[in-house]
Design a protein around this motif. Sequence first.
Motif, short mmCIF file in Angstrom:
data_model
loop_
_atom_site.label_atom_id
_atom_site.label_comp_id
_atom_site.label_asym_id
_atom_site.label_seq_id
_atom_site.Cartn_x
_atom_site.Cartn_y
_atom_site.Cartn_z
N SER A 9 0.81 -1.22 0.00
CA SER A 9 0.00 0.00 0.00
C SER A 9 0.85 1.27 0.00
O SER A 9 0.30 2.37 0.06
CB SER A 9 -0.91 0.00 1.23
N THR A 48 3.35 2.16 2.29
CA THR A 48 3.68 2.69 3.62
C THR A 48 5.09 3.33 3.62
O THR A 48 5.31 4.35 4.27
CB THR A 48 3.64 1.57 4.68
N TYR A 86 -3.04 -2.84 -8.25
CA TYR A 86 -3.31 -1.75 -7.31
C TYR A 86 -2.09 -0.84 -7.11
O TYR A 86 -2.15 0.09 -6.32
CB TYR A 86 -3.86 -2.26 -5.98
#
Length: 516
Positions: A344, A346, A372
Amino acid sequence: MPSLTWIGKDAVLNHHLDVPYRVLEKKYDFGDGEPGNKIIHGDNLEALKSLLPEYEGRVKCIYIDPPYNTGNENWVYNDNVNSPKIKKWLGQVVGKESEDLTRHDKWLCMMYPRLKLLQKLLSNDGAIFISIDDNEQANLKLVCDEIFGAGNFVGELIWKKKQGGGNDSNNIVVEHEYVISYAKLLSSFSLGLDTNYQLDEKLYPFEDAKGKYGLITLDKASIQFSPSLVYEIISPSGEKLKPRIVKGKQSCWRWSKEKVSKQYNDLVFKNGKVYTKYYRPLGVTQRSLLVDTVYGRTESGNDDIKAIFDIKPFDYPKPVALTKHLLSIATDKSSTILDSFAGSGTTAHAVLNLNKQDGGNRKFILVEMEDYAETITAERVRRVIDGYGEGKNAVEGTGGSFSYYELGPELLKDGFINEDVPEQTIREYLYYTETNHVLPQSNNGHPAHLGNFEGVAYYFLYNKDETTTLDATFLASISEKADRYVIYADNCIMPQKFLFDHDITFKKIPRDIRRF
Ligand SMILES: C[S@@+](CC[C@H](N)C(=O)[O-])C[C@H]1O[C@@H](n2cnc3c(N)ncnc32)[C@H](O)[C@@H]1O
């Protein structure tokens, strides 16, 4: 030294050398500010290879959080390894259904060539940090000993990931994960202090221009007694002071007479005693246990991403606090940081926050293979840069920018230069294969000149539409003097003896272009 063997190891030992070199194709830029941050969508095996010409030996800190091989992750092993054993596995999803003896073999086959490339990318003063849990910790440690060298082991941090609960486990409730760290070269590496560590503030009740401090008496009964350390010190108010007798034992000063006279102003006289000051340190040497909540928990990682997306679009993101802490001890303000299992995003979030906090100019490179990469990874970074939300839940923007890349065509296809690849990219590749260095920004003005390295001048005589020839006309166009010349062209019509006498090495395109 013990080493680990597994099925498929022979096939992957040098697999990183077979991985095709693919061009990084920039899709868009986002934000303002100095370029340098990159998000790459693609398999990291190929992406890491594509990063080598620009970044070999230049990455100060690598943080990766690869699939832990829990059996629930459905990670895909699809490296194009030319071995029957591995071919059998190709494209197979490694999940619960393959809870067989080969699950760990596959994971090791996946990790090995990637770690090899990551090791090349590290700078001599850099280090890699790898999050892992009990599924592969022991295997990973042995493989890293092999790739990075057991002597470059920095240490293993134990991160407390959750607080309480969970009596459903069989025997032991696992509340921790590991972060394994290796330096490229331990003798050139130093880890910064941990400034989060909770120091006992009561130990530093006083303050002066240099900071907070505590006092320690100058006389001690516990140190090695020496008669020369028993002498009189006169306080600024004229009081005559001598080391005390403690429980019947004569103590002595910790400082010699000379040191006291030189550093008299550093002494503190109080209630008939002499003291020296000890200052509150900026931090402590990193402890192996990251237990305090300042290092984040799995739950706070969820909160970090929810604050940006309102929902939780990604399972188990690492907390920004943990990643930021690792960066704070392992980087300086201008470091390049790489995360090739970006999830994601981070790591980029932590880099941007840390830069905002200390005015740094660190750069990040993220690689994520899933689709994604754009909708979660890059989107998160956009929202961190611009800020997100309103009111009391608003996340303030950090500012910054990044460029988004896809993996483009292979540079060498079926043994030929791929004509779709921009000439500049080929030049960068060639110069790197010759020198292991980044192509200089400018050349000597000659259109075919790549650069000079250690006395050798490199030329690339290329035209994708016609055959090029190393001939007397071309040589006459070179005016600079070098110890030696390496010239790439399609053909050469100069006699061997002439080349030899003039220290010229002819390299035929594409035959002599090296793969790495
Ligand atoms: C455990 S997650 C990382 C989570 C991340 N640290 C975060 O905080 O969001 C691992 C990520 O690596 C990605 N990944 C796995 N294999 C990869 C590969 N070969 N190349 C690039 N990414 C890969 C997965 O898609 C997944 O997003």
